[in-house]
Write an enzyme that holds these catalytic residues in place. Structure first.
Site, mmCIF file in Angstrom:
data_model
loop_
_atom_site.group_PDB
_atom_site.id
_atom_site.type_symbol
_atom_site.label_atom_id
_atom_site.label_comp_id
_atom_site.label_asym_id
_atom_site.label_seq_id
_atom_site.Cartn_x
_atom_site.Cartn_y
_atom_site.Cartn_z
ATOM 1 N N GLU A 5 1.889 4.402 3.972
ATOM 2 C CA GLU A 5 1.761 5.530 4.903
ATOM 3 C C GLU A 5 1.007 6.711 4.296
ATOM 4 O OE1 GLU A 5 5.447 3.229 6.181
ATOM 5 O OE2 GLU A 5 4.672 3.987 4.262
ATOM 6 N N PHE B 265 20.344 4.072 10.584
ATOM 7 C CA PHE B 265 19.417 3.344 9.726
ATOM 8 C C PHE B 265 18.006 3.892 9.891
ATOM 9 C CE2 PHE B 265 16.512 -0.383 9.206
ATOM 10 C CZ PHE B 265 16.660 -0.520 7.837
ATOM 11 N N GLN B 266 17.379 4.219 8.782
ATOM 12 C CA GLN B 266 16.033 4.775 8.711
ATOM 13 C C GLN B 266 15.908 6.071 9.517
ATOM 14 O OE1 GLN B 266 13.154 1.617 9.572
ATOM 15 N NE2 GLN B 266 13.082 1.145 7.381
ATOM 16 N N LYS C 169 13.047 6.417 19.737
ATOM 17 C CA LYS C 169 12.703 5.113 20.294
ATOM 18 C C LYS C 169 13.107 4.973 21.757
ATOM 19 C CE LYS C 169 12.601 0.245 18.999
ATOM 20 N NZ LYS C 169 13.039 -0.780 18.016
ATOM 21 N N MET D 160 -7.479 15.539 -16.995
ATOM 22 C CA MET D 160 -7.338 16.993 -16.930
ATOM 23 C C MET D 160 -6.092 17.453 -17.667
ATOM 24 S SD MET D 160 -9.071 19.552 -15.928
ATOM 25 C CE MET D 160 -10.144 19.128 -14.567
#
Length: 611
Positions: A94, A156-157, A206, A521
């Site tokens: 993602e 969940f999630q 959802k 760096m």
């Protein structure tokens, strides 16, 4: 993934939309109050879902490409994308989706679009969203969410995506019902590019995307009052014009807002008309052609010596579309200490936030520059100043030593690609030393050809950004444009999985790895300020990137010496598909010039022993 709380469409849910032709005729005069029933087969209403409304809104807003990762809570939206005109690019992670969408928007000049599911999908987007926020890049993120009834129950999630992303978005939304979700998405898409651009987000439970609706989304419009007045106050413009006319040592400072505001042509004409030397910020690279004799390139921590000298000694700084971040200014008290500052910006919050504006001009970059042009009567008498700027170019040239008995210099690699490609080539980078060399030793002449992570400094940005840039160029019907990603070994390792996407889509991109087996760096700072203690910066355990590229299905090339550079560049650019060239460069090479953090721009170091 548990879908137990979802609300799928029930069988026969739209049965009441059909006409019953077996019953009595309501038009036979027995019940004149009953309206005539439409003929069989003509629907009374169109029943869709919230997800289909989301996609319809995106299509109506002009979205053409989306980047994302599929998952449970966002699945209804993906299902609606199945027959959509929007091209979806499935990314490996993602974070890569957010960076690709960001870069797509930078190159195309329109909002990028990314999607993710709830929980870890949404939180994986956050780095990319924060990156877009810091750089004022227009982008819309759509995230799935657990069903509304489950929100707040640690389902969940589940993650409070709206709460997590509120600090790093221009605005975000929690979709509450299927009837309004299309309008919310359209509004979020439009808002991302109005005024000062930035990322917006819509969190999609959802049940909202599965629920039925007969409401079609309207036009994509930002909320009333969010589109700012493009013009600055007339009296402020007049005062700024007098200051510019009377300046002996004027400088134009063009920032990223010049490019985002489609003001590059106007800015170029303004500087040339009044013969004012031009300095850019890093995000402003490409707003003014670097081969123009008025251009002093970019200023700041690793900017050119001549740009920093001009900033230090100017008596009138015309700053356009810049937020004066610390990497540009160094110590605020030593930044342009002799200058009256004319500051043009679309966002009033940036005026005098870091650097005091003697002449604040709030408005659109192109519009305000046109106002100034109409108000200025005479060109500043600055012949001696222009000659001084030319002298600084000769005194502090951007050069490097490349002895035959030392390892390959990374600057040489950048110049080799620059010489082999056209002016419209798009350059993306990760973050680190390679980013600085790519910005210092490439000559940029066009806007939207430099794509990098500036404010957030996100390692790993380069490869997914190259994917987004390539997709944007193709969508703009410019398939012949080269896309070059300069990356470091440490930076590439963070998002290299996206190479699988480039191979799957057969994207014509070239990744040039400036491999010094360090987080370069960090190593440079450790040598300069931490007595050379290389704690956690040595990367001598790096894989062989050329062989990894081949394992992904890309072209892989390894380069160790100068005589191998030109053939490798030619082969990589000619390859039809993604190519990775692993350039093993001098591990001790430093980025110079350098202004120590918080230091004075005019006191830049030209060698390691000056730090």
């Amino acid at each position: 993934m548990s879908d137990s709380a979802a609300h799928p469409r029930e069988e026969g849910a739209d049965a009441d939309a059909a006409t019953d032709t077996d019953g009595p005729d309501p038009t036979d005069g027995t019940d004149p109050s009953v309206e005539e029933t439409p003929p069989t087969g003509d629907p009374i209403e169109t029943v869709t879902t919230g997800a289909e409304s989301v996609v319809a809104a995106l299509e109506a807003a002009g979205a053409e490409t989306a980047f994302g990762v599929q998952g449970g809570a966002i699945m209804p939206v993906y299902d609606a994308l199945y027959n959509s005109s929007i091209r979806h690019v499935m990314m490996a992670h993602e974070q890569g989706a957010a960076h690709a969408a960001d870069a797509y928007g930078v190159v195309a000049g329109e909002p990028g679009l990314c999607l993710a599911t709830s929980g870890p999908g949404a939180t994986n987007l956050v780095t990319g969203i924060a990156d877009a926020d810091m750089d004022s890049d227009a982008m819309l993120a759509l995230t799935g969410q657990v069903p509304t009834d489950f929100v707040g129950n640690d389902a969940f999630q589940e993650t409070d995506t709206v709460g997590v992303t509120r600090p790093v978005t221009k605005h975000n939304y929690f979709a509450s019902d299927a009837d309004s979700v299309g309008d919310v998405v359209g509004e979020a898409f439009a808002l991302s590019s109005v005024g000062r651009p930035g990322p917006t987000l819509v969190d999609l439970p959802k049940d909202v995307t599965l629920d039925e609706t007969d409401e079609e989304p309207g036009d994509a419009e930002a909320p009333a009052g969010t589109d700012p007045d493009p013009s600055a106050r007339a009296d402020a413009v007049e005062a700024a014009a007098r200051a510019i006319e009377s300046a002996d040592k004027p400088v134009c400072l063009f920032g990223g807002g010049v490019i985002k505001g489609e003001a590059s042509e106007t800015a170029r004409e303004f500087a040339r008309t009044y013969e004012i030397p031009v300095v850019t910020t890093m995000p402003g690279i490409g707003s003014f052609p670097e081969d123009d004799e008025l251009c002093l390139s970019w200023a700041g921590m690793h900017g050119t010596g001549y740009a920093n000298m001009a900033i230090t000694h100017t008596d009138c700084l015309v700053a356009v579309g810049t937020r004066f971040d610390d990497r540009l200014t160094g110590g605020i008290d030593t930044f342009a200490p002799e200058a009256e500052v004319v500051h043009i910006d679309i966002d009033p919050a940036e005026i005098s936030k870091n650097v005091y504006a003697d002449y604040p001009l709030v408005g659109d970059a192109a519009t305000v520059l046109e106002q100034l042009d109409g108000a200025i009567d005479t060109t500043p008498a600055a012949d001696d100043w222009r000659e001084q700027c030319r002298a600084w170019k000769e005194t502090y040239p951007m050069t490097y030593a490349a002895p035959d008995d030392e390892p390959l210099k990374p600057q040489f690699v950048v110049e080799a690609f620059d010489e082999a490609t056209d002016d419209d080539t798009i350059v993306t980078t990760g973050v680190g030393q390679h980013q600085m060399w790519a910005s210092q030793f490439w000559t940029y002449t066009e806007p939207r050809t430099w794509v990098s992570s500036h404010g957030l400094g996100t390692m790993g940005y380069g490869l997914p950004a190259a994917i987004g840039a390539r997709m944007a160029a193709d969508a703009m019907d410019e398939p012949d444009r080269d896309v070059i990603c300069f990356d470091g070994d440490g930076s590439l390792l963070m998002t290299m999985q996206e190479l699988s996407v480039a191979v799957r889509e057969n994207l014509n991109i070239t990744v040039a790895v400036l491999n010094n087996e360090y987080i370069g760096m960090v190593r440079q700072w450790q040598d300069a300020f931490f007595e050379g203690r290389h704690m956690a910066s040595e990367y001598n355990w790096m894989p062989e990137f050329d062989k990894l590229a081949e394992a992904f299905g890309a072209l892989g090339i390894r380069v160790d010496g100068y005589d191998e550079v030109a053939p490798a560049v030619e082969e990589a650019l000619a390859y039809d598909g993604p190519a990775v060239v692993d350039f093993h460069v001098d591990p001790e090479e430093n980025v110079l010039p350098m202004v120590p953090s918080g230091g004075a721009n005019g006191r830049f170091a030209l060698s390691e022993d000056q730090l």
